[in-house]
Design an enzyme around this catalytic site. Structure first.
Site, PDB file in Angstrom:
ATOM      1  NE  ARG A   1      58.122   7.289  -3.250  1.00  0.00           N
ATOM      2  CZ  ARG A   1      57.949   6.095  -2.741  1.00  0.00           C
ATOM      3  NH1 ARG A   1      58.939   5.485  -2.087  1.00  0.00           N
ATOM      4  NH2 ARG A   1      56.793   5.454  -2.866  1.00  0.00           N
TER       5      ARG A   1
ATOM      6  CG  ASP B   1      65.948   0.655   0.194  1.00  0.00           C
ATOM      7  OD1 ASP B   1      66.682  -0.192  -0.346  1.00  0.00           O
ATOM      8  OD2 ASP B   1      64.705   0.539   0.267  1.00  0.00           O
TER       9      ASP B   1
ATOM     10  CD  GLU C   1      64.198   4.476  -6.694  1.00  0.00           C
ATOM     11  OE1 GLU C   1      63.294   3.618  -6.703  1.00  0.00           O
ATOM     12  OE2 GLU C   1      64.695   4.919  -5.651  1.00  0.00           O
TER      13      GLU C   1
ATOM     14  CG  HIS D   1      62.783   1.305  -3.804  1.00  0.00           C
ATOM     15  ND1 HIS D   1      62.480   2.517  -4.382  1.00  0.00           N
ATOM     16  CD2 HIS D   1      61.811   1.075  -2.899  1.00  0.00           C
ATOM     17  CE1 HIS D   1      61.360   2.994  -3.859  1.00  0.00           C
ATOM     18  NE2 HIS D   1      60.944   2.132  -2.943  1.00  0.00           N
TER      19      HIS D   1
END
Length: 333
Positions: free
Chosen positions: A234, A258, A263, A295
């Site tokens: 996260r 990622d 985001e 992600h």
């Protein structure tokens, strides 16, 4: 049962429609994220299906309650974007997909690590420009290096085992110890020891009040100089400003992420023709030792199939008034 999907991409339609062959639900897909402005688009649906960047705060939940929504089905493992207390007060159940091919995310974390260490991304661009030199592409053997794993749930455990396979010394931190991992050679230590002794640190824990910005200026100062930091969990686990400073000072040797704290304004969208206002991520993208993916750790055929299957099974259990095994909030009595 009618289900309204928010934040729908073509692959969502593909996998959910395929999985729905055995359920027979009625789907309506919206391609934008849920927020306070569009929560009222719910029609007759008692179930909405949301993803990681949908905003499910108290204000949204009040609208959903007024519209008759009784179940929020997350098609992901994390639920930090949902106000669970507000949902419970509104009598709305919240379910998630707690595990879906943990190998997908764990293997992506390894991919980030290997790419950064061996500068594969830079070498790829060089060769495409007919530059076949090796200067600046020096990496290091993972063999016998110390890898710190923060969080040894399903994904963290798979990542730890992969690192053991590389011949690494694996240190782990978690509030609950995995006995099988310990038998396989993983050693549980304090978080401070993970910071101090690890050549590589990979985060695999949920985001909550205790873990918010666990990577910060103080924790970075305790790490080895030149540490490689990987986050596929996260974005809020990492204070991006502190990490940017750690990269600038060379205390952090490489960063692979990622996920990103902000985001929701960036990921899962094509912004190639836009000016990005987020100065932090723009700064991070200027560093040659930073690798950012949007992600995609979960994005494998196996994981997408499991996500669709488990999400629809959660909805079927709700429809049949059965025990919701994957419910994450308790309704007020």
């Amino acid at each position: 049962m009618q289900v309204l999907f928010y934040s729908t991409k073509p692959y969502d339609r593909k996998y959910f429609e395929a999985a729905n062959a055995q359920f027979g639900f009625q789907f309506r897909f919206l391609d934008f994220a849920l927020n306070e402005e569009n929560a009222a688009l719910v029609k007759q649906e008692k179930v909405i299906c949301v993803f990681v960047n949908d905003v499910v705060n108290a204000a949204v939940i009040q609208v959903l309650k007024q519209k008759g929504v009784a179940l929020i089905a997350l098609r992901c493992a994390g639920f930090n974007n949902v106000d669970l207390e507000a949902a419970a007060s509104a009598g709305i159940r919240v379910v998630r997909v707690p595990a879906y091919s943990p190998h997908a995310v764990a293997e992506h974390a390894v991919a980030l690590l290997l790419t950064l260490n061996r500068h594969v991304h830079r070498a790829y661009n060089r060769v495409r420009d007919y530059n076949f030199t090796l200067t600046g592409l020096e990496g290091f053997d993972l063999f016998k290096k110390t890898v710190g794993v923060v969080g040894t749930g399903n994904i963290g455990a798979v990542f730890a085992r992969i690192m053991l396979g590389f011949g690494c010394k694996v240190l782990a931190y978690d509030i609950a110890h995995n006995v099988l991992l310990e038998q396989q050679g993983v050693r549980y230590v304090s978080l401070e020891k993970v910071w101090a002794e690890s050549d590589v640190i990979s985060l695999h824990c949920p985001l909550n009040k205790a873990t918010q910005h666990m990577i910060n200026a103080h924790s970075i100062s305790q790490m080895k100089r030149g540490v490689t930091l990987i986050n596929t969990s996260r974005g809020g686990l990492v204070d991006s400003h502190a990490v940017a400073e750690g990269l600038k000072s060379r205390h952090i040797g490489a960063l692979g992420i990622d996920v990103y704290e902000q985001e929701e304004a960036l990921f899962f969208q094509d912004l190639s023709g836009h000016i990005i206002d987020d100065e932090v991520i723009m700064r991070l993208m200027t560093y040659p030792n930073v690798l950012i993916t949007s992600h995609q750790g979960f994005f494998t055929k196996e994981a997408l199939t499991q996500i669709a299957d488990i999400t629809l099974m959660n909805i079927r259990s709700f429809e049949n008034d059965e025990l919701l095994l994957n419910q994450v909030n308790a309704l007020h009595r």
